[in-house]
Design an enzyme around this catalytic site. Structure first.
Site, PDB file in Angstrom:
ATOM      1  N   THR A  51       0.830  -1.202   0.000  1.00 31.97           N
ATOM      2  CA  THR A  51       0.000   0.000   0.000  1.00 31.97           C
ATOM      3  C   THR A  51       0.865   1.253   0.000  1.00 31.97           C
ATOM      4  O   THR A  51       0.651   2.180  -0.794  1.00 31.97           O
ATOM      5  CB  THR A  51      -0.921   0.009   1.228  1.00 31.97           C
ATOM      6  OG1 THR A  51      -1.721  -1.176   1.219  1.00 31.97           O
ATOM      7  CG2 THR A  51      -1.823   1.230   1.228  1.00 31.97           C
ATOM      8  N   THR A  52       1.860   1.290   0.892  1.00 29.03           N
ATOM      9  CA  THR A  52       2.770   2.437   0.943  1.00 29.03           C
ATOM     10  C   THR A  52       3.482   2.628  -0.386  1.00 29.03           C
ATOM     11  O   THR A  52       3.759   3.758  -0.791  1.00 29.03           O
ATOM     12  CB  THR A  52       3.809   2.236   2.068  1.00 29.03           C
ATOM     13  OG1 THR A  52       3.105   2.036   3.303  1.00 29.03           O
ATOM     14  CG2 THR A  52       4.739   3.416   2.192  1.00 29.03           C
ATOM     15  N   TYR A 143      -2.220 -10.540   3.503  1.00 25.53           N
ATOM     16  CA  TYR A 143      -2.150  -9.123   3.860  1.00 25.53           C
ATOM     17  C   TYR A 143      -3.567  -8.625   4.107  1.00 25.53           C
ATOM     18  O   TYR A 143      -4.358  -8.465   3.181  1.00 25.53           O
ATOM     19  CB  TYR A 143      -1.465  -8.373   2.718  1.00 25.53           C
ATOM     20  CG  TYR A 143      -1.335  -6.871   2.887  1.00 25.53           C
ATOM     21  CD1 TYR A 143      -1.631  -6.215   4.069  1.00 25.53           C
ATOM     22  CD2 TYR A 143      -0.886  -6.092   1.813  1.00 25.53           C
ATOM     23  CE1 TYR A 143      -1.500  -4.845   4.194  1.00 25.53           C
ATOM     24  CE2 TYR A 143      -0.739  -4.721   1.930  1.00 25.53           C
ATOM     25  CZ  TYR A 143      -1.065  -4.103   3.123  1.00 25.53           C
ATOM     26  OH  TYR A 143      -0.930  -2.740   3.245  1.00 25.53           O
ATOM     27  N   LYS A 173       0.088 -10.194   7.606  1.00 24.23           N
ATOM     28  CA  LYS A 173       0.298  -8.785   7.929  1.00 24.23           C
ATOM     29  C   LYS A 173      -1.076  -8.226   8.241  1.00 24.23           C
ATOM     30  O   LYS A 173      -1.940  -8.136   7.369  1.00 24.23           O
ATOM     31  CB  LYS A 173       0.930  -8.049   6.750  1.00 24.23           C
ATOM     32  CG  LYS A 173       1.092  -6.538   6.945  1.00 24.23           C
ATOM     33  CD  LYS A 173       1.653  -5.895   5.678  1.00 24.23           C
ATOM     34  CE  LYS A 173       1.968  -4.422   5.854  1.00 24.23           C
ATOM     35  NZ  LYS A 173       0.779  -3.582   5.973  1.00 24.23           N
ATOM     36  N   SER A 175      -3.221  -5.259   9.124  1.00 23.48           N
ATOM     37  CA  SER A 175      -3.299  -3.797   9.144  1.00 23.48           C
ATOM     38  C   SER A 175      -4.738  -3.370   9.410  1.00 23.48           C
ATOM     39  O   SER A 175      -5.441  -2.856   8.546  1.00 23.48           O
ATOM     40  CB  SER A 175      -2.796  -3.220   7.815  1.00 23.48           C
ATOM     41  OG  SER A 175      -1.429  -3.483   7.662  1.00 23.48           O
ATOM     42  N   GLY A 198       0.280  -3.946  11.541  1.00 19.25           N
ATOM     43  CA  GLY A 198       0.495  -2.890  10.570  1.00 19.25           C
ATOM     44  C   GLY A 198      -0.102  -1.542  10.904  1.00 19.25           C
ATOM     45  O   GLY A 198      -0.221  -0.688  10.015  1.00 19.25           O
ATOM     46  N   ASP A 200       0.938   1.423  12.997  1.00 19.05           N
ATOM     47  CA  ASP A 200       2.157   1.816  13.695  1.00 19.05           C
ATOM     48  C   ASP A 200       1.896   2.443  15.064  1.00 19.05           C
ATOM     49  O   ASP A 200       2.644   2.210  16.017  1.00 19.05           O
ATOM     50  CB  ASP A 200       2.961   2.796  12.834  1.00 19.05           C
ATOM     51  CG  ASP A 200       3.267   2.246  11.450  1.00 19.05           C
ATOM     52  OD1 ASP A 200       2.765   1.155  11.112  1.00 19.05           O
ATOM     53  OD2 ASP A 200       3.993   2.914  10.692  1.00 19.05           O
ATOM     54  N   GLU A 201       0.842   3.251  15.159  1.00 15.50           N
ATOM     55  CA  GLU A 201       0.568   3.966  16.410  1.00 15.50           C
ATOM     56  C   GLU A 201       0.003   3.063  17.499  1.00 15.50           C
ATOM     57  O   GLU A 201      -0.159   3.484  18.651  1.00 15.50           O
ATOM     58  CB  GLU A 201      -0.390   5.132  16.156  1.00 15.50           C
ATOM     59  CG  GLU A 201      -1.735   4.769  15.595  1.00 15.50           C
ATOM     60  CD  GLU A 201      -1.774   4.743  14.066  1.00 15.50           C
ATOM     61  OE1 GLU A 201      -2.863   4.994  13.522  1.00 15.50           O
ATOM     62  OE2 GLU A 201      -0.729   4.485  13.442  1.00 15.50           O
ATOM     63  N   SER A 217       4.760   1.964   7.427  1.00 15.53           N
ATOM     64  CA  SER A 217       5.357   3.008   6.603  1.00 15.53           C
ATOM     65  C   SER A 217       6.216   3.962   7.410  1.00 15.53           C
ATOM     66  O   SER A 217       7.252   4.435   6.938  1.00 15.53           O
ATOM     67  CB  SER A 217       4.265   3.790   5.873  1.00 15.53           C
ATOM     68  OG  SER A 217       3.375   4.392   6.807  1.00 15.53           O
TER      69      SER A 217
END
Length: 306
Positions: A51-52, A143, A173, A175, A198, A200-201, A217
């Site tokens: 995606t990134t 994913y 993965k 996300s 996936g 990050d925060e 990312s």
């Protein structure tokens, strides 16, 4: 090529795709990009054409060229290169999966088709099985990113019994924000599967649920901090891990208030790394550079030079 039995753990950077100012693939900076990840961020594993990396905006030919360059330039520097080969077309997925073997990738990942969507988990498993069959010797990862695909099947339902259909299946993965679903993926599946988070925060929360690592990312430019978070968690230093997560959250929240999206994320990486990654490809539009600079400055004020 990594053996099927090798477990993928730790931090994985989801890479941006470098473009020229005119929107064409720019392979010339990938070597510099890899050096930055390894030397400045301590990141030796990457997830390319995801995606990134704006994968759905590139042709099969372009994605093959990118896979070749990442694998070739990463040889001897990176520990693992995971290539996302998902497409709307099954045949394109299979072509990319087969090519990933030839390029020397260490694993492949596949997202759910998102235009004509699978009606249930069984249909998605069948699709994944057909893709994996094109590269049976490579570790295979599902994913899961429902907010982008619009496929809101539970990941735990998708992976139920999947190894009987895909012997090379080695994890996912994840996300998404549903930690109930993520927890079920961890608790109900074999220990040799990898569960990479996936969002990050929310990394620390996922680690507490049993994540083996993360793909994201922001690890392109906050990888050194995230690695410290992982290390603190592994040592049982929850206070340190939490403090580092709060720092990362503060930066991400600041970016969100500035209009954080993929285009801004890519520009932030340009500002922090000095690597000319170019604009996003249409239909995405370039971000306001001043806002990306503000985020980069915020990051430096919190974490120091990256």
């Amino acid at each position: 090529m990594a053996p099927v039995g090798k477990k993928l753990t730790g931090l994985v950077a989801a890479t941006f795709t470098p473009l020229t100012p005119h929107g064409e693939v720019n392979l010339s900076v990938i070597g510099q990009y890899i050096d930055y990840l390894v030397e400045r961020q301590g990141v030796r594993k990457i997830f390319v054409n995801g995606t990134t990396g704006e994968s759905m905006s590139f042709s099969v030919k372009e994605r093959k060229l990118l896979t070749d360059e990442w694998c070739q330039r990463g040889r001897g520097k990176l520990d693992e290169v995971i290539v996302h080969v998902g497409c709307s077309s099954l045949k394109d997925c299979q072509e990319l999966a087969s090519h990933a073997v030839e390029a020397g990738a260490d694993g492949i990942a596949v997202i759910s088709p998102s235009f004509l969507k699978p009606p249930n988990a069984a249909a998605l498993r069948m699709f994944l099985q057909e893709v994996a069959a094109a590269a049976p010797a490579l570790p295979f990862y599902y994913y899961h990113i429902p907010n982008l695909t619009g496929v809101h099947l539970l990941a735990s339902d998708v992976v139920e019994g999947i190894e009987e259909m895909i012997p090379s299946f080695r994890g996912l993965k994840f996300s998404g924000n549903d930690l109930l679903d993520f927890g079920q993926c961890v608790s109900c599946n074999p220990g040799h599967w990898t569960h990479l988070y996936g969002v990050d925060e929310q990394l620390l929360a996922a680690l507490a649920m049993g994540a083996d690592g993360a793909v994201g990312s922001t690890y392109n430019y906050m990888g050194s901090t995230a690695n410290r978070l992982l290390s603190a968690f592994d040592k049982g230093d929850l206070k340190q891990a939490r403090d580092l997560q709060f720092q990362m959250q503060g930066i991400i929240l600041f970016a969100i208030k500035e209009g954080f999206n993929l285009a801004m994320n890519k520009q932030i990486m340009c500002e922090l790394s000095g690597i000319p990654l170019g604009p996003p490809r249409l239909p995405l539009l370039p971000c306001d550079v001043s806002k990306a600079c503000a985020v980069a400055q915020k990051l430096r004020s919190v974490l120091g030079e990256q």
